[in-house]
Design a protein around this motif. Structure first.
Motif, PDB file in Angstrom:
ATOM      1  N   VAL A  43       0.825  -1.162   0.026  1.00 51.51           N
ATOM      2  CA  VAL A  43      -0.007  -0.012   0.072  1.00 51.51           C
ATOM      3  C   VAL A  43       0.831   1.180   0.098  1.00 51.51           C
ATOM      4  N   ASP A  44       0.612   2.217  -0.853  1.00 50.22           N
ATOM      5  CA  ASP A  44       1.428   3.550  -1.002  1.00 50.22           C
ATOM      6  C   ASP A  44       0.744   4.298   0.413  1.00 50.22           C
ATOM      7  N   ILE A  45       1.827   4.824   1.030  1.00 53.15           N
ATOM      8  CA  ILE A  45       1.853   5.737   2.253  1.00 53.15           C
ATOM      9  C   ILE A  45       0.976   6.930   1.925  1.00 53.15           C
ATOM     10  N   CYS A  46       0.998   7.360   0.764  1.00 51.93           N
ATOM     11  CA  CYS A  46       0.081   8.657   0.296  1.00 51.93           C
ATOM     12  C   CYS A  46      -1.201   8.295   0.287  1.00 51.93           C
ATOM     13  N   ALA A  47      -1.922   7.184  -0.082  1.00 49.62           N
ATOM     14  CA  ALA A  47      -2.877   6.629  -0.372  1.00 49.62           C
ATOM     15  C   ALA A  47      -3.642   6.606   1.081  1.00 49.62           C
ATOM     16  N   THR A  48      -2.776   6.033   1.988  1.00 56.48           N
ATOM     17  CA  THR A  48      -3.459   5.867   3.492  1.00 56.48           C
ATOM     18  C   THR A  48      -3.402   7.421   4.015  1.00 56.48           C
ATOM     19  N   TRP A  49      -2.586   8.089   3.676  1.00 57.28           N
ATOM     20  CA  TRP A  49      -2.518   9.381   4.212  1.00 57.28           C
ATOM     21  C   TRP A  49      -3.976  10.248   3.867  1.00 57.28           C
ATOM     22  N   GLU A  50      -4.282   9.991   2.547  1.00 57.82           N
ATOM     23  CA  GLU A  50      -5.451  10.763   1.781  1.00 57.82           C
ATOM     24  C   GLU A  50      -6.809  10.077   2.970  1.00 57.82           C
ATOM     25  N   ALA A  51      -6.778   9.006   3.211  1.00 55.54           N
ATOM     26  CA  ALA A  51      -7.777   8.393   3.999  1.00 55.54           C
ATOM     27  C   ALA A  51      -7.722   8.840   5.334  1.00 55.54           C
ATOM     28  N   LEU A  52      -6.609   9.049   5.963  1.00 54.27           N
ATOM     29  CA  LEU A  52      -6.654   9.676   7.162  1.00 54.27           C
ATOM     30  C   LEU A  52      -7.126  11.315   7.360  1.00 54.27           C
ATOM     31  N   GLU A  53      -6.852  11.827   5.926  1.00 56.72           N
ATOM     32  CA  GLU A  53      -7.362  13.181   5.740  1.00 56.72           C
ATOM     33  C   GLU A  53      -8.802  13.318   5.743  1.00 56.72           C
ATOM     34  N   ALA A  54      -9.623  12.425   5.336  1.00 56.80           N
ATOM     35  CA  ALA A  54     -10.857  11.999   5.239  1.00 56.80           C
ATOM     36  C   ALA A  54     -11.650  11.828   6.740  1.00 56.80           C
ATOM     37  N   CYS A  55     -10.803  10.944   7.431  1.00 53.78           N
ATOM     38  CA  CYS A  55     -11.203  10.936   8.958  1.00 53.78           C
ATOM     39  C   CYS A  55     -11.066  12.342   9.646  1.00 53.78           C
ATOM     40  N   LYS A  56      -9.992  13.135   9.250  1.00 55.88           N
ATOM     41  CA  LYS A  56     -10.184  14.273   9.966  1.00 55.88           C
ATOM     42  C   LYS A  56     -11.050  15.141   9.648  1.00 55.88           C
ATOM     43  N   ASP A  57     -11.460  15.127   8.266  1.00 56.99           N
ATOM     44  CA  ASP A  57     -12.780  16.029   7.929  1.00 56.99           C
ATOM     45  C   ASP A  57     -13.964  15.719   8.535  1.00 56.99           C
ATOM     46  N   ALA A  58     -13.845  14.188   8.773  1.00 60.55           N
ATOM     47  CA  ALA A  58     -15.306  13.592   9.484  1.00 60.55           C
ATOM     48  C   ALA A  58     -15.333  14.085  10.911  1.00 60.55           C
ATOM     49  N   GLY A  59     -14.093  14.732  11.534  1.00 62.56           N
ATOM     50  CA  GLY A  59     -14.515  14.995  12.883  1.00 62.56           C
ATOM     51  C   GLY A  59     -13.969  13.843  13.686  1.00 62.56           C
ATOM     52  N   LEU A  60     -13.446  12.690  13.403  1.00 63.74           N
ATOM     53  CA  LEU A  60     -12.880  11.667  14.153  1.00 63.74           C
ATOM     54  C   LEU A  60     -11.617  11.781  14.780  1.00 63.74           C
ATOM     55  N   VAL A  61     -10.703  12.883  14.301  1.00 59.88           N
ATOM     56  CA  VAL A  61      -9.529  13.114  14.752  1.00 59.88           C
ATOM     57  C   VAL A  61      -9.221  14.537  14.610  1.00 59.88           C
ATOM     58  N   ARG A  62      -8.514  15.268  15.675  1.00 59.11           N
ATOM     59  CA  ARG A  62      -8.316  16.571  15.562  1.00 59.11           C
ATOM     60  C   ARG A  62      -7.105  16.935  14.759  1.00 59.11           C
ATOM     61  N   SER A  63      -5.869  16.032  15.082  1.00 57.21           N
ATOM     62  CA  SER A  63      -4.688  16.044  14.206  1.00 57.21           C
ATOM     63  C   SER A  63      -4.247  14.883  13.843  1.00 57.21           C
ATOM     64  N   LEU A  64      -3.246  15.047  12.525  1.00 59.57           N
ATOM     65  CA  LEU A  64      -2.804  13.962  12.050  1.00 59.57           C
ATOM     66  C   LEU A  64      -1.367  13.904  11.994  1.00 59.57           C
ATOM     67  N   GLY A  65      -0.526  12.648  12.239  1.00 56.28           N
ATOM     68  CA  GLY A  65       1.024  12.708  12.217  1.00 56.28           C
ATOM     69  C   GLY A  65       1.432  11.272  11.822  1.00 56.28           C
ATOM     70  N   VAL A  66       2.902  11.040  11.815  1.00 58.70           N
ATOM     71  CA  VAL A  66       3.431   9.826  11.671  1.00 58.70           C
ATOM     72  C   VAL A  66       4.059   9.560  12.513  1.00 58.70           C
ATOM     73  N   SER A  67       4.656   8.269  12.614  1.00 58.97           N
ATOM     74  CA  SER A  67       5.729   7.801  13.530  1.00 58.97           C
ATOM     75  C   SER A  67       6.825   6.761  12.720  1.00 58.97           C
ATOM     76  N   ASN A  68       7.996   7.013  13.221  1.00 60.78           N
ATOM     77  CA  ASN A  68       9.109   6.278  12.623  1.00 60.78           C
ATOM     78  C   ASN A  68       9.264   6.700  11.227  1.00 60.78           C
ATOM     79  N   PHE A  69       8.871   7.520  10.572  1.00 60.87           N
ATOM     80  CA  PHE A  69       9.072   8.060   9.261  1.00 60.87           C
ATOM     81  C   PHE A  69      10.570   8.601   9.226  1.00 60.87           C
ATOM     82  N   ASN A  70      11.300   8.270   8.225  1.00 58.06           N
ATOM     83  CA  ASN A  70      12.366   9.035   7.741  1.00 58.06           C
ATOM     84  C   ASN A  70      12.213  10.276   6.971  1.00 58.06           C
ATOM     85  N   ARG A  71      13.327  11.072   6.377  1.00 63.02           N
ATOM     86  CA  ARG A  71      13.320  12.309   5.774  1.00 63.02           C
ATOM     87  C   ARG A  71      12.394  12.026   4.481  1.00 63.02           C
TER      88      ARG A  71
END
Length: 324
Positions: free
Chosen positions: A143-171
């Motif tokens: 799975v492309d991490i960008c596709a995952t990120w787009e789905a997370l953006e939709a969750c933020k728009d739906a009010g299920l989460v206030r902020s979005l971030g990542v963990s263990n990502f390199n530059r």
């Protein structure tokens, strides 16, 4: 610099995060009830930032602890900054919201303050279609991490989460999201292993240049869980130089290890289920390390990862093949 347990950093989306949080990972043989009691103690003494993850299997207990302190009037829901994490088996875009809703249900909240992609690698359980099956061995997914990120953006728009971030990502992986066509929300933070043996200076500088907060886990070294950690590695809190600096300030090595990271402008997560240590760790706000001692502690860096997640070392998105 003046830091207190009430100090917060402003994220790039306008929300704020307390600079000190309680980490809640525990080895499988640790009773889940200890996590619940630790959360209650932490909230009682002033912690307002609680960090957890689906894969740790204790979100239900963490949620019980938080809700009990809301029920008794110690805090309101809006006082608490709760971080959850999307596990790698939920990275398929059609599964992202289900993963978030699973955490919401387990922790008993209507929304999360922060939701992170736990690692930049997509996985699926071998021989099972249920991504929540933690007992199955993992196999790689693409799975492309960008596709995952787009789905997370939709969750933020739906009010299920206030902020979005990542963990263990390199530059490189951060740049892929930042340069994604149509990016709606930047990651507000990158949560990574960070301590005196792994100071993350280059990654920190890069994140700072992009208005992304660095959040440090394993600040005290590591949980020494043999399932994740090479037990032959040195115990960070036993380091003689760290302890010499601690003696100078009449502080514990843990307090100095945490203060070092805080003074670098990095948010600290400190895991402890021991009430006395949870309270003692707030001592980081009672002293300040002098420049010469910061320099001494900087010299301890050895690029040591206690939690390298070797199980996915052959995954094309394994983050630690890059310098930072």
């Amino acid at each position: 610099m003046t830091l207190t347990k009430e100090t917060r950093v402003t994220l790039n989306d306008g929300n704020t995060m307390p600079i000190l949080g309680l980490g809640t990972y525990a080895a499988p043989d640790v009773p889940k009830s200890l996590a619940e009691e630790a959360v209650k103690t932490a909230i009682d003494v002033g912690y307002r930032h609680i960090d957890c993850a689906f894969i740790t299997g204790n979100e239900m207990h963490i949620g019980n602890g938080i809700r009990s302190k809301i029920s008794d009037g110690t805090v309101k829901r809006e006082d608490i900054f709760y971080t959850g994490k999307l596990w790698c088996t939920y990275f398929s875009p059609d599964m992202v919201r289900k993963g978030l809703e699973r955490s919401l249900r387990d922790v008993g909240m209507d929304y999360l303050d922060l939701f992170l992609m736990h690692w930049p690698v997509s996985l699926k359980p071998s021989g099972a279609s249920d991504p929540s099956d933690k007992d199955k061995p993992f196999i790689y997914d693409n799975v492309d991490i960008c596709a995952t990120w787009e789905a997370l953006e939709a969750c933020k728009d739906a009010g299920l989460v206030r902020s979005l971030g990542v963990s263990n990502f390199n530059r490189r992986q951060l740049e892929r999201i930042l340069n994604k066509p149509g990016l709606k929300y930047k990651p507000v933070c990158n949560q990574v292993e960070c301590h005196v043996y792994l100071n993350q200076n280059k990654l920190h500088a890069y994140c700072k240049s992009k208005d992304i907060v660095l959040v440090a886990y394993s600040v005290l070294g590591s949980h020494r869980d043999r399932n994740w950690v090479d037990l032959s590695l040195p115990v960070l809190l036993d380091d003689p130089i760290l302890n010499k600096v601690a003696a100078k300030y009449n502080r514990s090595s843990a307090e100095v290890a945490m203060r070092f990271i805080l003074q670098k402008g990095i948010v600290v997560l400190a895991k402890s289920f021991t009430p006395a240590r949870i309270k003692q760790n707030l001592g980081v706000f009672e002293f300040e390390l002098k420049p010469e001692d910061m320099k001494t502690l900087e010299s301890l860096d050895r690029n040591l990862h206690y939690g390298p997640f070797r199980e996915v070392k052959q995954h094309p998105e394994y983050p630690f093949h890059d310098e930072y």
